[in-house]
Scaffold this active site. Sequence first.
Site, PDB file in Angstrom:
ATOM      1  N   ASP A 237       0.845  -1.199   0.000  1.00 35.04           N
ATOM      2  CA  ASP A 237       0.000   0.000   0.000  1.00 35.04           C
ATOM      3  C   ASP A 237       0.879   1.247   0.000  1.00 35.04           C
ATOM      4  OD1 ASP A 237      -2.438   1.376  -0.007  1.00 35.04           O
ATOM      5  OD2 ASP A 237      -2.467   1.560   2.173  1.00 35.04           O
ATOM      6  N   ASP A 254       3.138   2.358   8.214  1.00 34.23           N
ATOM      7  CA  ASP A 254       1.949   1.531   7.953  1.00 34.23           C
ATOM      8  C   ASP A 254       2.316   0.252   7.207  1.00 34.23           C
ATOM      9  OD1 ASP A 254       0.407   3.419   9.209  1.00 34.23           O
ATOM     10  OD2 ASP A 254      -0.204   4.413   7.366  1.00 34.23           O
TER      11      ASP A 254
END
Length: 320
Positions: A237, A254
């Site tokens: 991502d 993340d």
Amino acid sequence: MSEDFGLLEPADQPGDEWEQLDVSDTEADRIARRQDREFDEFRKRIKDTEQFKLQESVFDDATLAAVYKLVQDGYVDAFGGPVSTGKEASVFEALGGQAGERPEPGSEAAGGGPEGVTPEREVAVKVYRINSSNFRQMRDYLEGDPRFEGIASDKKAVVLAWTRKEFANLSRARQAGVRVPEPIAVQRNVLVMELVGHAEERARRLSEVDVENPETAYEVVREYMRRLYGAGLIHGDLSEYNMIIHDGELVIIDLGQAVTVHHPNAGEFLARDCENVATFFTRQGIDVDPDALRAYVTEPEADPTGEATGPDAHATDSDE
């Protein structure tokens, strides 16, 4: 007596068995009661504190117990306010406890302080919401990851596995030389890690800053992508929203969804990462081709002996 029920005959002398039972307090009893009281006080203090008045799903009893365990184990000393709040997780500023890695007392890194005195260290506490996390999306990233084979399909198990997965991914990334927040501890759906920046002066996402030297930034990003791939990981991502800048450093964040190169959708995730990165830096005035970026990321590196290294180093035509 009736033999229908098989009752035992009473003994002639009941004896003094009751007098022989020791019901006095032990040290374990006293410790258990004190811990119960401390946890009750801790739960009230958290719920009564203004900065924690978020959705009830953030600090349910199980999450409070996990946070309390991290406090008891010395990973967290005190909480501050929220750094960021999202649908799936909230991140809080906290003061790290003595169990976290700190400079040696008296060392230069510790400011040359006296023995037994260490500088306070701010940490980030990331709390995943069990009730409102995107369960289906999380499961898509977990299924096919050989580290989480057989993961249960219920939401709680998936969120807990996701939290452990982010901790493991951060650890592997740091070992590979990728600048990510240092993972410190994990307990159920709570992750303690390095706080990059400060709550009052948080690190800015790449999407929020004017990139003064986009060529250099791009070289750093593609090298980090290559190092991740060499360690068997794909971010999954990666974009300008999952990279931050602080004190001249570019930090990848993340990594909860990062998968191994053996994941069935690894190729798709890598292609998307390359497309996102190429699109951003093209807007910064650099001509970046996503296919060329992917080739760079996946190209085996040569070691001093001339042998190729990396996850694809020993691939043959029969392996493909």
